[in-house]
Enzyme design. Structure first.
Site, PDB file in Angstrom:
ATOM      1  N   LYS A 195      -1.496  15.392  22.861  1.00 37.33           N
ATOM      2  CA  LYS A 195      -2.332  15.433  21.770  1.00 37.33           C
ATOM      3  C   LYS A 195      -3.949  15.290  22.941  1.00 37.33           C
ATOM      4  O   LYS A 195      -3.451  13.727  23.451  1.00 37.33           O
ATOM      5  CB  LYS A 195      -2.315  14.251  20.495  1.00 37.33           C
ATOM      6  CG  LYS A 195      -3.528  14.725  19.624  1.00 37.33           C
ATOM      7  CD  LYS A 195      -4.323  13.369  18.770  1.00 37.33           C
ATOM      8  CE  LYS A 195      -4.707  12.362  19.796  1.00 37.33           C
ATOM      9  NZ  LYS A 195      -6.469  12.973  20.121  1.00 37.33           N
ATOM     10  N   GLU A 270       0.689   3.282  29.705  1.00 34.85           N
ATOM     11  CA  GLU A 270      -0.397   2.689  30.879  1.00 34.85           C
ATOM     12  C   GLU A 270      -1.773   2.871  30.084  1.00 34.85           C
ATOM     13  O   GLU A 270      -3.103   3.810  29.541  1.00 34.85           O
ATOM     14  CB  GLU A 270      -0.887   3.871  30.963  1.00 34.85           C
ATOM     15  CG  GLU A 270      -1.627   4.183  32.997  1.00 34.85           C
ATOM     16  CD  GLU A 270      -2.667   4.283  33.033  1.00 34.85           C
ATOM     17  OE1 GLU A 270      -3.552   3.317  32.734  1.00 34.85           O
ATOM     18  OE2 GLU A 270      -3.140   5.101  33.251  1.00 34.85           O
ATOM     19  N   CYS A 304      -8.780   3.741  34.570  1.00 32.77           N
ATOM     20  CA  CYS A 304      -8.271   2.343  34.235  1.00 32.77           C
ATOM     21  C   CYS A 304      -8.135   1.680  35.078  1.00 32.77           C
ATOM     22  O   CYS A 304      -8.146   0.656  35.193  1.00 32.77           O
ATOM     23  CB  CYS A 304      -7.194   3.103  33.252  1.00 32.77           C
ATOM     24  SG  CYS A 304      -5.897   4.314  34.693  1.00 32.77           S
ATOM     25  N   GLU A 401     -12.082  -4.813  29.190  1.00 33.39           N
ATOM     26  CA  GLU A 401     -12.648  -4.008  30.195  1.00 33.39           C
ATOM     27  C   GLU A 401     -13.899  -2.883  29.331  1.00 33.39           C
ATOM     28  O   GLU A 401     -13.875  -1.968  28.712  1.00 33.39           O
ATOM     29  CB  GLU A 401     -11.258  -3.023  29.865  1.00 33.39           C
ATOM     30  CG  GLU A 401     -11.359  -1.597  30.534  1.00 33.39           C
ATOM     31  CD  GLU A 401     -10.129  -0.522  30.145  1.00 33.39           C
ATOM     32  OE1 GLU A 401      -9.567  -0.561  29.189  1.00 33.39           O
ATOM     33  OE2 GLU A 401      -8.995   0.066  31.187  1.00 33.39           O
TER      34      GLU A 401
HETATM   35  P1  NAP Z   1      -8.089   5.193  22.683  1.00 32.27           P
HETATM   36  O1  NAP Z   1      -8.328   4.767  21.115  1.00 32.27           O
HETATM   37  O2  NAP Z   1      -6.979   4.591  22.901  1.00 32.27           O
HETATM   38  O3  NAP Z   1      -7.439   6.886  22.420  1.00 32.27           O
HETATM   39  C1  NAP Z   1      -6.419   7.208  23.583  1.00 32.27           C
HETATM   40  C2  NAP Z   1      -5.641   8.152  22.756  1.00 32.27           C
HETATM   41  O4  NAP Z   1      -5.068   7.826  21.278  1.00 32.27           O
HETATM   42  C3  NAP Z   1      -6.629   9.265  21.634  1.00 32.27           C
HETATM   43  O5  NAP Z   1      -6.282  10.325  22.340  1.00 32.27           O
HETATM   44  C4  NAP Z   1      -7.022   9.061  20.732  1.00 32.27           C
HETATM   45  O6  NAP Z   1      -7.515   9.840  19.624  1.00 32.27           O
HETATM   46  C5  NAP Z   1      -5.388   8.307  20.478  1.00 32.27           C
HETATM   47  N1  NAP Z   1      -5.588   7.217  19.501  1.00 32.27           N
HETATM   48  C6  NAP Z   1      -6.467   6.827  18.412  1.00 32.27           C
HETATM   49  N2  NAP Z   1      -6.127   5.800  17.119  1.00 32.27           N
HETATM   50  C7  NAP Z   1      -4.556   6.279  17.705  1.00 32.27           C
HETATM   51  C8  NAP Z   1      -3.744   6.198  16.604  1.00 32.27           C
HETATM   52  N3  NAP Z   1      -3.563   5.118  15.713  1.00 32.27           N
HETATM   53  N4  NAP Z   1      -2.477   6.402  17.177  1.00 32.27           N
HETATM   54  C9  NAP Z   1      -2.128   6.917  17.658  1.00 32.27           C
HETATM   55  N5  NAP Z   1      -3.022   7.086  18.083  1.00 32.27           N
HETATM   56  C10 NAP Z   1      -4.245   7.748  18.327  1.00 32.27           C
HETATM   57  O7  NAP Z   1      -9.520   5.281  23.726  1.00 32.27           O
HETATM   58  P2  NAP Z   1     -10.852   5.759  23.492  1.00 32.27           P
HETATM   59  O8  NAP Z   1     -11.123   5.022  22.279  1.00 32.27           O
HETATM   60  O9  NAP Z   1     -10.941   6.722  23.767  1.00 32.27           O
HETATM   61  O10 NAP Z   1     -11.507   4.274  24.631  1.00 32.27           O
HETATM   62  C11 NAP Z   1     -12.240   3.315  24.165  1.00 32.27           C
HETATM   63  C12 NAP Z   1     -11.264   2.006  25.409  1.00 32.27           C
HETATM   64  O11 NAP Z   1      -9.859   2.463  26.039  1.00 32.27           O
HETATM   65  C13 NAP Z   1     -12.778   2.514  26.372  1.00 32.27           C
HETATM   66  O12 NAP Z   1     -13.485   2.108  26.684  1.00 32.27           O
HETATM   67  C14 NAP Z   1     -11.298   2.237  27.456  1.00 32.27           C
HETATM   68  O13 NAP Z   1     -11.523   0.685  28.176  1.00 32.27           O
HETATM   69  C15 NAP Z   1      -9.821   2.269  27.158  1.00 32.27           C
HETATM   70  N6  NAP Z   1      -9.444   3.459  27.900  1.00 32.27           N
HETATM   71  C16 NAP Z   1      -8.468   3.316  28.502  1.00 32.27           C
HETATM   72  C17 NAP Z   1      -7.801   3.952  29.280  1.00 32.27           C
HETATM   73  C18 NAP Z   1      -6.523   3.738  30.029  1.00 32.27           C
HETATM   74  O14 NAP Z   1      -7.208   5.355  31.549  1.00 32.27           O
HETATM   75  N7  NAP Z   1      -6.216   3.210  30.418  1.00 32.27           N
HETATM   76  C19 NAP Z   1      -8.343   5.496  29.143  1.00 32.27           C
HETATM   77  C20 NAP Z   1      -9.112   6.011  28.414  1.00 32.27           C
HETATM   78  C21 NAP Z   1      -9.758   4.458  27.519  1.00 32.27           C
HETATM   79  P3  NAP Z   1      -8.992   9.539  19.212  1.00 32.27           P
HETATM   80  O15 NAP Z   1      -9.109  11.347  20.608  1.00 32.27           O
HETATM   81  O16 NAP Z   1      -9.191  10.739  18.220  1.00 32.27           O
HETATM   82  O17 NAP Z   1      -9.695   9.058  19.924  1.00 32.27           O
END
Ligand code: NAP
Ligand code: MG
Length: 499
Positions: A195, A270, A304, A401
């Protein structure tokens, strides 16, 4: 700072792709979501809609998991040798290179990162991940074990693919992350349901087409664009998924773990970071300044492993801050498709609000803005490269973060390495860190004191397919890349034979 108002001309291939249908890729077929629903995807440089994409949910995930299961257990994939799988991976890398112009435009348009950066970093690492990991496809071996208490037995281990893997990825490096995740699936003979992030589904879908063209059998890779709480949650909870690999926030990481308890599927995570950049008084300023600037401003800080907390000794603090501020001011911020752009927008309106919120909070808490600090323009989601000083450990800008181009700097006047390391380690995260010094003794000691998965000396976290990557503490579970990733995608089977 140049922010063009009009879109530059897109290549014919990119326009053709954008104009097409953006369906899910399940069992080798391009299909609408079962519900018939679609969602809009945007250009963060303008805020405009660029495409509509199939919105998958639990019903589509069911179909994708069934296709992945069938491909894993029967059909050509289950019989493919390591050499055959490796050849398909090399073919896929070649196809990515052949389509680099289109893929980089698509990524630039959907994610906001400048075209040259996509080519030199994201696409390069996409191909290298596939090629490096393909090498392991023919080198997955067990051991012969001399049993300690049963001499008349012959014992050995074999490593077998873990099965159907669910993969949920973020938006910060979409195609690179997809290839980074899919490479071990393909190398070990697993199958996947991937996904992509809701913000950036397009390059993953184009990659699906290339996966077909590379001859990878139907059902080996399935791609289900959609939202986290529906499609993502269905993958994490699915009873027929053997493992889930997730990259993203700690908050969602926790939900993944909970969802995985149903069938006790394996989990690798990760997660985020708040990585320290520690500058000693003897550091080479000419190396450290651009290094520290790159550590935080690359990809608009949406990395990250970004070096988001800078600790500099009081003897060099002012010079380092002045230098990094100068670098920050030099960065040409603009639309990802404009000539000369070095830094694009943040990925979404949400992310702009989130980063702006942190900046406001930091200032309210008493931080000083050295440079930047605000939004650029009011079209698209651009934010200035920013440096905050007078930051203290309790502030949210230091603890959490931000995931934007915001460097929080602190001065230390201690020469005691344990005290310095204690400050650097004062975070729930442990993804990366770097030490800047010309003193080998300090470098080696600090490397051992920093509690993080990747530590750089005179360089901040370098991503390479051969180098294990992952987090201590709340930055994750398991190591991807390198030889270690093969263990994450295989089960060990112990075999004993009575002689
Ligand atoms: P996120 O919500 O953790 O999203 C990452 C992935 O998980 C996306 O594909 C997301 O789908 C999915 N997801 C969300 N809720 C889920 C659930 N309940 N069950 C399964 N999968 C789910 O991250 P974000 O909202 O894009 O970003 C929020 C914060 O996360 C950022 O500001 C940053 O601090 C952190 N982040 C960290 C990394 C890293 O590389 N470590 C990368 C991105 C973000 P959707 O696309 O629909 O949200
Ligand atoms: Mg999200």
């Amino acid at each position: 700072m140049n922010i063009p108002l009009a879109h530059p001309h897109l290549s014919e291939a990119t326009s053709r792709f954008l104009a097409g249908k953006h369906q899910a890729f399940i069992g080798g077929k391009w299909v609408d979501a079962v519900s018939g629903k679609t969602f809009e995807t945007f250009d963060p440089g303008s805020g405009r809609v660029i495409a509509k994409v199939a919105e998958c949910d639990a019903a589509d995930v069911d179909k994708a998991v069934a296709a992945a299961r069938a491909a894993f257990e029967s059909g050509p994939w289950s019989r493919a040798t390591g050499s055959e799988r490796a050849r398909m991976m090399w073919k896929l890398a070649e196809l990515i290179e052949q389509n680099a112009a289109e893929l980089s435009e698509l990524e630039a348009l959907n994610n906001g990162k400048p075209v040259p950066n996509v080519r030199s970093f994201d696409l390069m690492l996409s191909c290298e991940s596939l090629r490096y990991t393909a090498g392991w496809a023919t080198k997955i071996t067990g051991e012969t074990i001399a049993l300690s208490s049963a001499p008349k037995m012959h014992a050995f281990t074999v490593k077998e693919p873990i099965g159907v893997v669910g993969q949920i990825i973020p938006w910060n490096s979409p195609i690179m992350m997809a290839c980074w995740k899919l490479a071990p699936v393909l190398a070990t003979g697993c199958t996947a349901v991937l996904k992509p992030a809701e913000q950036t589904p397009l390059t993953a879908l184009r990659l699906g087409q290339l996966i077909q063209e590379a001859g990878i059998p139907d059902g080996v890779v399935n791609i289900v664009p959609g939202f986290g709480p529906t499609a993502g949650a269905a993958i994490a909870a699915h009873p027929d998924v053997d493992k889930v690999a997730f990259t993203g926030s700690g908050e969602v990481g926790r939900l993944i773990i909970q969802a995985a308890t149903g069938n006790l599927k394996k989990v690798s995570l990760e997660l985020g970071g708040k990585s320290p950049v520690i500058v000693f008084p003897d550091a080479d300023v000419d190396v450290t300044v651009p290094g520290a600037a790159r550590a935080i401003f690359t990809n608009s800080g949406q990395v990250c492993a970004a070096g988001s907390r800078l600790y500099a000794h009081k003897r060099v603090f002012d010079r380092i801050i002045a230098g990094v501020a100068q670098e920050a001011k030099k960065i040409r911020v603009g639309h990802a498709l404009s000539e000369g752009t070095q830094m694009g927008p943040l990925v979404s309106k949400d992310q702009l609000e989130r980063v702006s919120g942190y900046l406001e909070q930091g200032e309210n808490d008493g931080a000083t803005v050295v440079t930047g600090g605000g939004r650029i323009g009011n079209e698209g989601y651009f934010i200035e490269p920013t440096i905050l000083t007078d930051t203290r450990p309790q502030m949210s800008v230091i603890r959490e973060e931000i995931f934007g181009p915001v460097l929080c700097a602190m001065r230390f006047d201690d020469d005691d390495l344990d005290a310095i390391a204690k400050e650097a380690n004062r975070t729930m995260y442990g993804l990366a860190g770097s030490v800047w010094t010309r003193d080998l003794g300090i470098a080696h000691q600090m490397v051992r004191k920093i509690r993080a998965g990747t530590v750089g000396v005179n360089v901040h976290s370098s991503i390479d397919p051969a180098l294990p990557f992952g987090g201590f503490k709340q930055s994750g579970w398991g190591r991807e890349k390198g030889r270690d990733v093969i263990d994450l995608y295989t089960e060990v089977k112990s075999v004993v034979m009575a002689l």
